[in-house]
Design a protein around this motif. Sequence first.
Motif, mmCIF file in Angstrom:
data_model
loop_
_atom_site.group_PDB
_atom_site.id
_atom_site.type_symbol
_atom_site.label_atom_id
_atom_site.label_comp_id
_atom_site.label_asym_id
_atom_site.label_seq_id
_atom_site.Cartn_x
_atom_site.Cartn_y
_atom_site.Cartn_z
ATOM 1 N N CYS A 99 0.847 -1.192 0.000
ATOM 2 C CA CYS A 99 0.000 0.000 0.000
ATOM 3 C C CYS A 99 0.892 1.256 0.000
ATOM 4 N N GLY A 100 0.301 2.405 -0.239
ATOM 5 C CA GLY A 100 1.095 3.642 -0.311
ATOM 6 C C GLY A 100 1.586 4.130 1.037
ATOM 7 N N LEU A 101 0.874 3.811 2.108
ATOM 8 C CA LEU A 101 1.301 4.234 3.450
ATOM 9 C C LEU A 101 1.394 2.994 4.333
ATOM 10 N N GLU A 102 2.258 3.073 5.327
ATOM 11 C CA GLU A 102 2.371 1.932 6.229
ATOM 12 C C GLU A 102 1.140 1.848 7.130
ATOM 13 N N GLY A 103 0.876 0.633 7.630
ATOM 14 C CA GLY A 103 -0.217 0.477 8.585
ATOM 15 C C GLY A 103 -1.524 0.034 7.944
ATOM 16 N N TYR A 104 -1.512 -0.196 6.645
ATOM 17 C CA TYR A 104 -2.740 -0.645 5.969
ATOM 18 C C TYR A 104 -2.452 -1.969 5.287
ATOM 19 N N GLU A 105 -3.274 -2.977 5.565
ATOM 20 C CA GLU A 105 -3.071 -4.261 4.903
ATOM 21 C C GLU A 105 -4.130 -4.430 3.833
ATOM 22 N N GLY A 161 -10.325 8.393 -0.941
ATOM 23 C CA GLY A 161 -11.106 7.178 -1.143
ATOM 24 C C GLY A 161 -10.677 6.111 -0.151
ATOM 25 N N ALA A 162 -10.903 4.861 -0.516
ATOM 26 C CA ALA A 162 -10.836 3.781 0.474
ATOM 27 C C ALA A 162 -9.436 3.347 0.883
ATOM 28 N N TRP A 163 -8.450 3.535 0.016
ATOM 29 C CA TRP A 163 -7.106 3.051 0.317
ATOM 30 C C TRP A 163 -6.067 4.119 0.000
ATOM 31 N N PRO A 164 -5.059 4.245 0.870
ATOM 32 C CA PRO A 164 -3.989 5.205 0.545
ATOM 33 C C PRO A 164 -3.003 4.584 -0.432
ATOM 34 N N HIS A 165 -3.464 4.400 -1.652
ATOM 35 C CA HIS A 165 -2.634 3.746 -2.669
ATOM 36 C C HIS A 165 -1.434 4.577 -3.037
ATOM 37 N N TYR A 166 -0.425 3.891 -3.577
ATOM 38 C CA TYR A 166 0.540 4.653 -4.342
ATOM 39 C C TYR A 166 -0.278 5.360 -5.414
ATOM 40 N N PRO A 167 -0.094 6.568 -5.798
ATOM 41 C CA PRO A 167 0.973 7.426 -5.338
ATOM 42 C C PRO A 167 0.448 8.501 -4.383
ATOM 43 N N VAL A 168 0.562 8.229 -3.097
ATOM 44 C CA VAL A 168 0.066 9.201 -2.134
ATOM 45 C C VAL A 168 0.828 10.523 -2.190
ATOM 46 N N ASN A 169 2.017 10.484 -2.766
ATOM 47 C CA ASN A 169 2.839 11.699 -2.733
ATOM 48 C C ASN A 169 2.331 12.820 -3.632
ATOM 49 N N GLN A 170 1.204 12.604 -4.290
ATOM 50 C CA GLN A 170 0.692 13.718 -5.099
ATOM 51 C C GLN A 170 0.193 14.875 -4.229
ATOM 52 N N VAL A 171 0.037 14.614 -2.928
ATOM 53 C CA VAL A 171 -0.289 15.733 -2.040
ATOM 54 C C VAL A 171 0.936 16.609 -1.804
ATOM 55 N N LEU A 172 2.116 16.081 -2.128
ATOM 56 C CA LEU A 172 3.340 16.880 -1.956
ATOM 57 C C LEU A 172 3.799 17.550 -3.249
ATOM 58 N N LYS A 173 3.350 17.048 -4.379
ATOM 59 C CA LYS A 173 3.880 17.610 -5.628
ATOM 60 C C LYS A 173 3.597 19.111 -5.798
ATOM 61 N N PRO A 174 2.476 19.626 -5.262
ATOM 62 C CA PRO A 174 2.282 21.074 -5.402
ATOM 63 C C PRO A 174 3.426 21.900 -4.817
ATOM 64 N N LEU A 175 4.253 21.285 -3.957
ATOM 65 C CA LEU A 175 5.405 22.042 -3.442
ATOM 66 C C LEU A 175 6.314 22.497 -4.580
ATOM 67 N N SER A 176 6.254 21.783 -5.705
ATOM 68 C CA SER A 176 7.131 22.136 -6.821
ATOM 69 C C SER A 176 6.679 23.419 -7.520
ATOM 70 N N VAL A 177 5.470 23.861 -7.245
ATOM 71 C CA VAL A 177 4.990 25.131 -7.821
ATOM 72 C C VAL A 177 4.302 25.922 -6.712
ATOM 73 N N ASP A 199 -8.449 -0.291 12.351
ATOM 74 C CA ASP A 199 -7.115 -0.451 12.936
ATOM 75 C C ASP A 199 -6.306 0.835 12.887
ATOM 76 N N ALA A 200 -6.607 1.675 11.912
ATOM 77 C CA ALA A 200 -5.828 2.914 11.768
ATOM 78 C C ALA A 200 -6.198 3.925 12.847
ATOM 79 N N GLY A 201 -7.382 3.783 13.433
ATOM 80 C CA GLY A 201 -7.777 4.672 14.531
ATOM 81 C C GLY A 201 -8.288 6.027 14.088
ATOM 82 N N SER A 202 -8.191 6.334 12.813
ATOM 83 C CA SER A 202 -8.647 7.643 12.319
ATOM 84 C C SER A 202 -8.850 7.558 10.811
#
Length: 808
Positions: free
Chosen positions: A89-95, A321-337, A155-158
């Motif tokens: 998965c894209g983030l740890e803690g999710y099976e 949505g339901a799973w933090p799939h790859y590529p979760v890092n698209q929340v960081l890409k706006p840093l490039s602009v 299990d994630a608690g949030s």
Amino acid sequence: GQEAGGELEGRSFTGQSVRRFEDRRILTGEAEYIHDVTPPNCLEMAIVRSVHAHAEVVDVDTSAAEDHPDCELVLTIDDLKESYNPQPCGLEGYEEWSLADGKARFVGEPIAVVVAADRYLAEDMADLVDVTYETLDPVVDGMAAREADTLVHEDAGSNVADNVRLTFGDPDGAFADADRVVEGTYEWGRVSGVPLETAGVVAQYDEDGDSFHIDCNIQLHTLVDDTVYETLGRPADRVELNVPADVGGSFGTKIAIHRYCNLASMAAEQLGRPVKFVEDRIENLQGGDMHCSERTYEMRLACDDDGTMRGLDVWFVDDFGAWPHYPVNQVLKPLSVLTNAYAIDDVAYEYDLVLTNKTAQTAYRGFGVDPHQYALEMLVDDAARELGIDPTEFRRRNLVTPDQLPYRIPSGNIYDSGDYPGAMDRMGEILDENERCEGGLLDPEVVEERREEGFYRGTQTAVLIEPGVSGSDWTDRQRTDDETLANRTREDVAELPEHLRAEVKPDGTVLAWLATDSSGQGHQTLVAQLLADELGLLPSDIEVDYLDSVEAPTEYGSAASRMAVMLSGASVGVGERLRENLAALAADHWGVEREAVDYRDGRVELGGIDDALSLADLAALDDEGRTRVSYDYEHPATDFPEFDDALTSKYPVYPTAAYAVNAPIVEVDVETGEVEVLKFYTLRDCGTMLNPMIVEGQAHGGIAQGLGAALMEEFGYDQDSGQPQAITMFDYLLPSTKNMPDIEMEHTVHPSPFTETGAKGVGEGGMIDAPAAIACSINDALEPLGVTADRLPFTAHRARKRLREAEE
Ligand code: MCN
């Protein structure tokens, strides 16, 4: 303008609008797509999918299907758990398993797979699988999900899977000192790429070698084969991925098709026969893990009364949505602009990545930059109006100037080259000459007349930056600790390599192989143009094919608008090696020193014209494989002499910054709320254009997708049940020729100082810059009525609602 760069000196084909070799086979129906792959004995798979957004899966009764003579196989989560692994998965803690494990988390989530002789029978068998659910309250609204008692993953608690707050400079100080603070809330609806060809896979299992051969129309097979072999529990060299010669579009979405690869491979292994699965359109729209950003922004701009932007504060919620799939890092890409084209030093950036009972996200053209650019430009419009300054003037006053380039924005990214104020001025001239004059679409008299009839016209220009060619594998690095980041070396942050191989054929033409696949960008033509120049041949003398994942040693592929830059570098490398080898081969043949011979115009000459060997002659002489070379090009992503400290930037640095100034002329029917884009002016700079026709095609396609996101497309959900409301093309409205305006395109060329040919990445441009431009043009049109396009898509329904609210 192309000559301005001078980077193409001595090149005959690079820089020309060479017609795409790909098009003949595509237009004549000879292209080979995934559905054309049908090995002997191939079976087909259908998927039993959840009909509820959130439900315990109490029982999956497969007996009726299994007892049916037409059923070859049924797989449930129990079968998967016996023999395979969860999919990474894209983030740890999710099976996450490839089939729902005890609980279904979105409508369309796979529960079981059924295999039969063909798809029709497989669908019938799937109908025989009886799933018993115990429904749960669904979490549908992303903002509310943050506080909701119901959890998508207990299990994630949030429901907040990730929260990051970053500050650059001194935003608190800037906000405290500034004359005023303007704030706004802007919403970006859930959209996606919706390629013509849906996702598909044909998996084969070889029992002797315990290995898999998977044909699939995946984008970035290097990223995905990791997840597939981990799930199948086999080492990488026993899972071979091959992409057919043609893919009918991906736009980022086909990065996330590993679930299908896993399931079809498992079925193929169990049956010992090939298994095919190709999504139907409903599956593609609702259940294919293929939606993209759905964001609510709350943004603040600190500015002085003289119109100086002082600080920016960004906060947004992205509904993943339901799973933090790859590529979760698209929340960081706006840093490039982060600050777009504005010189703002002090910025705060925070996001909540939330999970809900909706289809999971994947990548989509722009990779999360498009909503950011939209929200920021909306805020700039709101601020200009509050300050009483013309929005164009307000923007222009704060732009990074040409003498500041290359320019480092607070988050560390570097803008390479251009003239932003010049581009805005030029667009002003274009509008004055063509539209603001008598008889033009923006002739003040015409605008007034139309307004009296209830049709409000407007346009707004802004510079919109498109980052290209990311530095390195930042998907992992974003999670790396500060000390490691601070100690990075240039090698650590080089761009992942792109591999190219070429061989002289007996007839003297050249066969080249790309390591990674295209989804329609025309890379075969590009390589043919570049290699023709390198080798002094015609592009038609160069045939370009693809390697599969096992044959290709290093690769990353077409994403982040990087191939123009990477393939230019790789072609130059291959060209140099091949020329050198051929010259040495000829020198050996003639028994002379290497220095006595020259490679020129597709042949090797001895002492000028004394003797010459053609490529066909050399191919015949070669018994040591010297006419075959390969090259791994690594772009020095941080080779910015002025910015050695760029290495210490935590976030990926994008070596190229293409940009556009758009001026869509929109007209809003204030009675129906319908927005029409009457004409779309665009002035674009992607540095040296390697193939101007392809560049324009990329812009046209991107603008069409941007128009869809701005006005029409949305994956809506019923807020009570979590049922998707757009599962056919009747509900998910894509722009057609009827909706597309005439696009008037002009180019300005400021070659990138950081790339081989001066080219900048361009493949995501229109999708990044058109929505913001259309929204701001609507703001301009509806200014007299006090309405702004603060929620995209700004459909007729929404426009009417806003207009009524404004009336009250
Ligand atoms: N090009 C050029 N001169 C430049 C820059 C680019 O001639 N200065 C050409 C290139 O040769 C290439 C095309 O334009 O053929 C796009 O180049 P580039 O910007 O390097 O982008 P990539 O080739 O890496 O393609 C990826 C990019 C992305 S990230 C998405 S998403 C996207 C896009 O390309 N998906 C597409 N365009 C697409 N086009 C089609 N038809 N289908 C997709 O799925």
